[in-house]
Design a protein around this motif. Structure first.
Motif, PDB file in Angstrom:
ATOM      1  N   ARG A 185       0.827  -1.211   0.000  1.00  0.00           N
ATOM      2  CA  ARG A 185       0.000   0.000   0.000  1.00  0.00           C
ATOM      3  C   ARG A 185       0.862   1.262   0.000  1.00  0.00           C
ATOM      4  O   ARG A 185       0.503   2.256  -0.639  1.00  0.00           O
ATOM      5  N   GLU A 211      -0.670   3.158  -3.084  1.00  0.00           N
ATOM      6  CA  GLU A 211      -1.750   4.101  -2.782  1.00  0.00           C
ATOM      7  C   GLU A 211      -1.332   5.571  -2.904  1.00  0.00           C
ATOM      8  O   GLU A 211      -2.097   6.380  -3.443  1.00  0.00           O
ATOM      9  N   ASN A 239     -14.453   4.911   5.749  1.00  0.00           N
ATOM     10  CA  ASN A 239     -13.027   4.990   5.429  1.00  0.00           C
ATOM     11  C   ASN A 239     -12.703   4.138   4.203  1.00  0.00           C
ATOM     12  O   ASN A 239     -11.948   4.562   3.322  1.00  0.00           O
ATOM     13  N   HIS A 240     -13.274   2.949   4.166  1.00  0.00           N
ATOM     14  CA  HIS A 240     -13.067   2.081   3.004  1.00  0.00           C
ATOM     15  C   HIS A 240     -13.569   2.765   1.744  1.00  0.00           C
ATOM     16  O   HIS A 240     -12.901   2.743   0.703  1.00  0.00           O
ATOM     17  N   HIS A 299     -11.151   5.718   0.689  1.00  0.00           N
ATOM     18  CA  HIS A 299      -9.944   5.256   0.015  1.00  0.00           C
ATOM     19  C   HIS A 299     -10.279   4.665  -1.356  1.00  0.00           C
ATOM     20  O   HIS A 299      -9.560   4.912  -2.334  1.00  0.00           O
ATOM     21  N   ARG A 300     -11.355   3.895  -1.435  1.00  0.00           N
ATOM     22  CA  ARG A 300     -11.751   3.281  -2.711  1.00  0.00           C
ATOM     23  C   ARG A 300     -12.054   4.350  -3.751  1.00  0.00           C
ATOM     24  O   ARG A 300     -11.632   4.245  -4.907  1.00  0.00           O
ATOM     25  N   HIS A 330      -7.155  12.891   6.204  1.00  0.00           N
ATOM     26  CA  HIS A 330      -8.136  12.914   5.119  1.00  0.00           C
ATOM     27  C   HIS A 330      -8.377  14.340   4.640  1.00  0.00           C
ATOM     28  O   HIS A 330      -8.408  14.611   3.442  1.00  0.00           O
ATOM     29  N   MET A 355      -0.818  11.103   2.020  1.00  0.00           N
ATOM     30  CA  MET A 355      -1.304   9.719   2.006  1.00  0.00           C
ATOM     31  C   MET A 355      -0.239   8.770   2.545  1.00  0.00           C
ATOM     32  O   MET A 355      -0.547   7.835   3.298  1.00  0.00           O
ATOM     33  N   HIS A 397      -0.234   9.135   6.208  1.00  0.00           N
ATOM     34  CA  HIS A 397      -1.471   8.518   6.701  1.00  0.00           C
ATOM     35  C   HIS A 397      -1.296   7.007   6.858  1.00  0.00           C
ATOM     36  O   HIS A 397      -1.661   6.414   7.881  1.00  0.00           O
TER      37      HIS A 397
END
Length: 220
Positions: free
Chosen positions: A82, A86, A133-134, A137-138, A181, A200, A203
């Motif tokens: 990640r 990400e 949160n999912h 991020h998605r 965020h 990110m 994070h």
């Protein structure tokens, strides 16, 4: 008809794994799940088979389907990937995100912030934060407009404990996560992909510190 029922069972069982209703190492019996969801055993059998192939469950001979346990090694490997993928997705998203998508992310951030202030009084708030949160991020990842990257990340995090709950987070940790965020959104609004990418990364490093056991002792 069976296919529709299978998809519904799949989604419900997956969500129950995500929100902790089904715990790690818990066995899911076809009959019990069928009774809970008021369906026949056939769509349950098909849904459990799909969830095994996706990595949410593991098939144990003569015992049935068991919720996959999450180990420290699993968490470490997920974060290693990640941390590479990400931030890249966020950098790409920063240059082409649409206004409606950005507004949606702002809404998700606001909802998470509200739930964060309820964690000490509302037992369900952590599950709500995890779900939002999912989605946050998605949505960011999909905004990269790089489907291969999105698919890679979905495969990396699909069984991640990060998406199951926020049990390791106290109020201070949650507030820091919420600030990240917001700062990612500020960086996107400012037109700075590098800023968004670096936030990110910070994070994810903060989350890694909470979920991966620290094995190295600083010297000196």
């Amino acid at each position: 008809m069976v296919q529709t029922a299978t998809a519904r069972v799949h989604d419900v069982v997956k969500q129950r794994i995500l929100n902790g209703h089904y715990q790690a190492d818990e066995y899911l019996r076809e009959t019990s799940v069928a009774n809970e969801l008021n369906v026949s055993r056939t769509p349950v059998r098909e849904a459990l088979r799909e969830l095994v192939s996706e990595g949410w469950l593991e098939a144990i001979p003569h015992r049935g389907s068991r919720v996959v346990a999450w180990t420290a090694k699993d968490a470490r490997e997920v974060f290693e990937l990640r941390l590479v993928l990400e931030p890249l997705a966020v950098r790409l998203a920063s240059t082409q995100i649409s206004k409606p998508c950005f507004t949606y992310l702002e809404t998700l951030a606001t909802q998470m912030e509200s739930l964060t202030e309820e964690v000490n009084t509302n037992a369900e708030s952590r599950n709500g934060i995890a779900s939002l949160n999912h989605e946050f991020h998605r949505t960011l990842i999909l905004a990269s407009n790089n489907q291969r990257l999105a698919n890679l990340l979905e495969n990396v995090v699909r069984t991640s404990v990060i998406h199951r709950n926020f049990g390791n987070y106290d109020l201070a940790n949650l507030r820091r996560s919420m600030r990240h965020h917001r700062e990612i959104l500020e960086a996107i609004a400012a037109g700075s992909p590098e800023w968004a990418e670096n936030v990110m990364r910070a994070h994810l490093l903060a989350a890694q510190a909470l979920h991966v056991p620290h094995t190295n002792t600083p010297s000196g």
